[in-house]
Design a protein around this motif. Structure first.
Motif, mmCIF file in Angstrom:
data_model
loop_
_atom_site.group_PDB
_atom_site.id
_atom_site.type_symbol
_atom_site.label_atom_id
_atom_site.label_comp_id
_atom_site.label_asym_id
_atom_site.label_seq_id
_atom_site.Cartn_x
_atom_site.Cartn_y
_atom_site.Cartn_z
ATOM 1 N N PRO A 236 40.081 -18.572 -16.999
ATOM 2 C CA PRO A 236 40.632 -19.826 -17.520
ATOM 3 C C PRO A 236 40.274 -20.992 -16.611
ATOM 4 O O PRO A 236 39.809 -20.800 -15.480
ATOM 5 C CB PRO A 236 42.134 -19.567 -17.511
ATOM 6 C CG PRO A 236 42.325 -18.621 -16.373
ATOM 7 C CD PRO A 236 41.107 -17.739 -16.359
ATOM 8 N N GLU A 237 40.500 -22.204 -17.086
ATOM 9 C CA GLU A 237 40.290 -23.385 -16.264
ATOM 10 C C GLU A 237 41.564 -23.685 -15.491
ATOM 11 O O GLU A 237 42.667 -23.432 -15.957
ATOM 12 C CB GLU A 237 39.902 -24.579 -17.136
ATOM 13 C CG GLU A 237 38.553 -24.424 -17.821
ATOM 14 C CD GLU A 237 38.165 -25.659 -18.602
ATOM 15 O OE1 GLU A 237 38.992 -26.601 -18.648
ATOM 16 O OE2 GLU A 237 37.060 -25.690 -19.151
ATOM 17 N N GLY A 238 41.398 -24.237 -14.311
ATOM 18 C CA GLY A 238 42.542 -24.589 -13.492
ATOM 19 C C GLY A 238 42.096 -24.982 -12.102
ATOM 20 O O GLY A 238 40.928 -24.810 -11.746
ATOM 21 N N ASP A 239 43.013 -25.515 -11.312
ATOM 22 C CA ASP A 239 42.673 -25.927 -9.954
ATOM 23 C C ASP A 239 42.257 -24.734 -9.104
ATOM 24 O O ASP A 239 41.202 -24.724 -8.484
ATOM 25 C CB ASP A 239 43.875 -26.632 -9.316
ATOM 26 C CG ASP A 239 44.142 -27.997 -9.931
ATOM 27 O OD1 ASP A 239 43.220 -28.550 -10.554
ATOM 28 O OD2 ASP A 239 45.263 -28.504 -9.789
ATOM 29 N N VAL A 240 43.112 -23.737 -9.051
ATOM 30 C CA VAL A 240 42.837 -22.530 -8.269
ATOM 31 C C VAL A 240 42.946 -21.328 -9.192
ATOM 32 O O VAL A 240 44.018 -21.048 -9.738
ATOM 33 C CB VAL A 240 43.827 -22.377 -7.095
ATOM 34 C CG1 VAL A 240 43.508 -21.116 -6.296
ATOM 35 C CG2 VAL A 240 43.779 -23.605 -6.188
ATOM 36 N N VAL A 241 41.846 -20.636 -9.398
ATOM 37 C CA VAL A 241 41.802 -19.487 -10.299
ATOM 38 C C VAL A 241 41.418 -18.264 -9.473
ATOM 39 O O VAL A 241 40.354 -18.234 -8.847
ATOM 40 C CB VAL A 241 40.786 -19.695 -11.438
ATOM 41 C CG1 VAL A 241 40.761 -18.480 -12.359
ATOM 42 C CG2 VAL A 241 41.128 -20.951 -12.230
ATOM 43 N N THR A 242 42.290 -17.261 -9.458
ATOM 44 C CA THR A 242 42.035 -16.042 -8.695
ATOM 45 C C THR A 242 42.227 -14.823 -9.586
ATOM 46 O O THR A 242 42.917 -14.885 -10.613
ATOM 47 C CB THR A 242 42.975 -15.949 -7.475
ATOM 48 O OG1 THR A 242 44.333 -16.003 -7.934
ATOM 49 C CG2 THR A 242 42.717 -17.097 -6.517
ATOM 50 N N LEU A 243 41.628 -13.711 -9.179
ATOM 51 C CA LEU A 243 41.770 -12.472 -9.926
ATOM 52 C C LEU A 243 43.203 -11.965 -9.848
ATOM 53 O O LEU A 243 43.827 -11.974 -8.785
ATOM 54 C CB LEU A 243 40.812 -11.413 -9.381
ATOM 55 C CG LEU A 243 39.322 -11.668 -9.635
ATOM 56 C CD1 LEU A 243 38.491 -10.667 -8.856
ATOM 57 C CD2 LEU A 243 39.006 -11.608 -11.113
ATOM 58 N N GLY A 244 43.716 -11.524 -10.986
ATOM 59 C CA GLY A 244 45.055 -10.959 -11.038
ATOM 60 C C GLY A 244 45.008 -9.443 -11.110
ATOM 61 O O GLY A 244 43.946 -8.825 -10.950
ATOM 62 N N THR A 245 46.138 -8.835 -11.359
ATOM 63 C CA THR A 245 46.233 -7.386 -11.478
ATOM 64 C C THR A 245 45.769 -6.950 -12.863
ATOM 65 O O THR A 245 46.218 -7.501 -13.873
ATOM 66 C CB THR A 245 47.682 -6.927 -11.258
ATOM 67 O OG1 THR A 245 48.115 -7.360 -9.961
ATOM 68 C CG2 THR A 245 47.784 -5.409 -11.346
ATOM 69 N N PRO A 246 44.869 -5.990 -12.952
ATOM 70 C CA PRO A 246 44.423 -5.516 -14.265
ATOM 71 C C PRO A 246 45.603 -5.036 -15.111
ATOM 72 O O PRO A 246 46.612 -4.555 -14.588
ATOM 73 C CB PRO A 246 43.474 -4.369 -13.917
ATOM 74 C CG PRO A 246 42.999 -4.679 -12.535
ATOM 75 C CD PRO A 246 44.170 -5.308 -11.853
ATOM 76 N N GLU A 247 45.442 -5.186 -16.425
ATOM 77 C CA GLU A 247 46.501 -4.744 -17.327
ATOM 78 C C GLU A 247 45.912 -3.949 -18.487
ATOM 79 O O GLU A 247 44.776 -4.202 -18.919
ATOM 80 C CB GLU A 247 47.292 -5.941 -17.865
ATOM 81 C CG GLU A 247 46.472 -6.872 -18.751
ATOM 82 C CD GLU A 247 47.282 -8.037 -19.292
ATOM 83 O OE1 GLU A 247 48.418 -8.235 -18.807
ATOM 84 O OE2 GLU A 247 46.786 -8.745 -20.189
ATOM 85 N N GLN A 248 46.704 -3.016 -18.977
ATOM 86 C CA GLN A 248 46.293 -2.233 -20.139
ATOM 87 C C GLN A 248 46.889 -2.889 -21.370
ATOM 88 O O GLN A 248 48.102 -3.120 -21.454
ATOM 89 C CB GLN A 248 46.777 -0.790 -20.012
ATOM 90 C CG GLN A 248 46.224 0.133 -21.092
ATOM 91 C CD GLN A 248 46.651 1.577 -20.879
ATOM 92 O OE1 GLN A 248 47.698 1.847 -20.281
ATOM 93 N NE2 GLN A 248 45.837 2.524 -21.356
ATOM 94 N N ARG A 249 46.054 -3.165 -22.353
ATOM 95 C CA ARG A 249 46.514 -3.876 -23.538
ATOM 96 C C ARG A 249 46.728 -2.911 -24.702
ATOM 97 O O ARG A 249 46.559 -1.701 -24.582
ATOM 98 C CB ARG A 249 45.519 -4.985 -23.898
ATOM 99 C CG ARG A 249 45.413 -6.037 -22.789
ATOM 100 C CD ARG A 249 44.459 -7.143 -23.123
ATOM 101 N NE ARG A 249 44.352 -8.081 -21.988
ATOM 102 C CZ ARG A 249 43.459 -9.063 -21.930
ATOM 103 N NH1 ARG A 249 42.578 -9.228 -22.918
ATOM 104 N NH2 ARG A 249 43.429 -9.857 -20.875
ATOM 105 N N ASP A 250 47.115 -3.488 -25.824
ATOM 106 C CA ASP A 250 47.499 -2.681 -26.980
ATOM 107 C C ASP A 250 46.374 -1.796 -27.487
ATOM 108 O O ASP A 250 46.640 -0.763 -28.121
ATOM 109 C CB ASP A 250 47.976 -3.598 -28.117
ATOM 110 C CG ASP A 250 49.285 -4.304 -27.771
ATOM 111 O OD1 ASP A 250 49.984 -3.827 -26.864
ATOM 112 O OD2 ASP A 250 49.586 -5.346 -28.398
#
Length: 205
Positions: free
Chosen positions: A49-63
């Protein structure tokens, strides 16, 4: 291709999976079917996404059962914005200094003894110009009107000027130098007065 350790939602690489499972026979690009029994899954990318500070988050399992990379987004802190502005101002001042020095090095286009040339206006040239003007004023005071003063412009062609012509030339060159300084000072004042990054970035020579 990236992978995720499903028990901890920790991103990992195929090399790390091989090291943790040395007896496992894995293809060059294993699929979920290959790494699933070992406790891993393919980590699918997602658009940042766009933003001032963009960092990798924790992976998630989706539906859909797949694991996806996530992102953390935040605005700059006041301290970060203050530091960015200070850094931008320092860089802009250096940029102005370089442009000023380039303008000095470019010199002043000037017709010397009836021929087009360039009067050099670097720092060392300024000292020379001041000396020539003083000498020309002394000669003028002494009543000298002949072209007795040698001068070389950027072309390195020696020409002889009258004291009056030398005074006019040196005055024009010194005024040119002063104008360059004045312009650089005005720009630096604008840098000092800027309160947002965009205003600093908009300042140009």
């Amino acid at each position: 291709m990236m992978y995720v350790e499903t028990a901890t939602a920790t991103p990992t690489t195929l090399t790390q999976i091989r090291q943790a499972n040395p007896t496992a026979l894995l293809a060059r690009s294993p699929t979920d079917h290959d790494v699933g029994p070992l406790g891993y899954a393919v980590l699918h990318p997602s658009a940042a996404p766009e933003g001032d500070v963009v960092t990798l988050g924790t992976p998630e399992q989706r539906d859909d059962g797949r694991w996806y990379q996530t992102w953390n987004v935040r605005e700059f802190t006041p301290e970060e914005r203050t530091q960015q502005l200070a850094d931008a101002k320092a860089a802009k001042r250096q940029e102005i200094d370089r442009a000023r020095d380039d303008a000095f090095a470019a010199g002043l286009p000037y017709e010397i003894a009836g021929e087009p040339d360039v009067v050099q206006t670097r720092l060392a040239d300024k000292i020379n110009l001041l000396g020539l003007r003083m000498e020309a004023q002394e000669l003028k005071t002494a009543g000298v009107t002949d072209a007795v003063m040698p001068f070389r412009g950027l072309s390195n062609v020696q020409r002889h000027l009258t004291p009056d012509d030398m005074i006019a030339l040196t005055n024009a060159a010194l005024a040119h130098i002063q104008q360059i300084y004045q312009h650089s000072w005005q720009l630096k004042d604008a840098v000092d007065d800027a309160t947002i990054l965009a205003d600093v970035e908009a300042i140009a020579w």
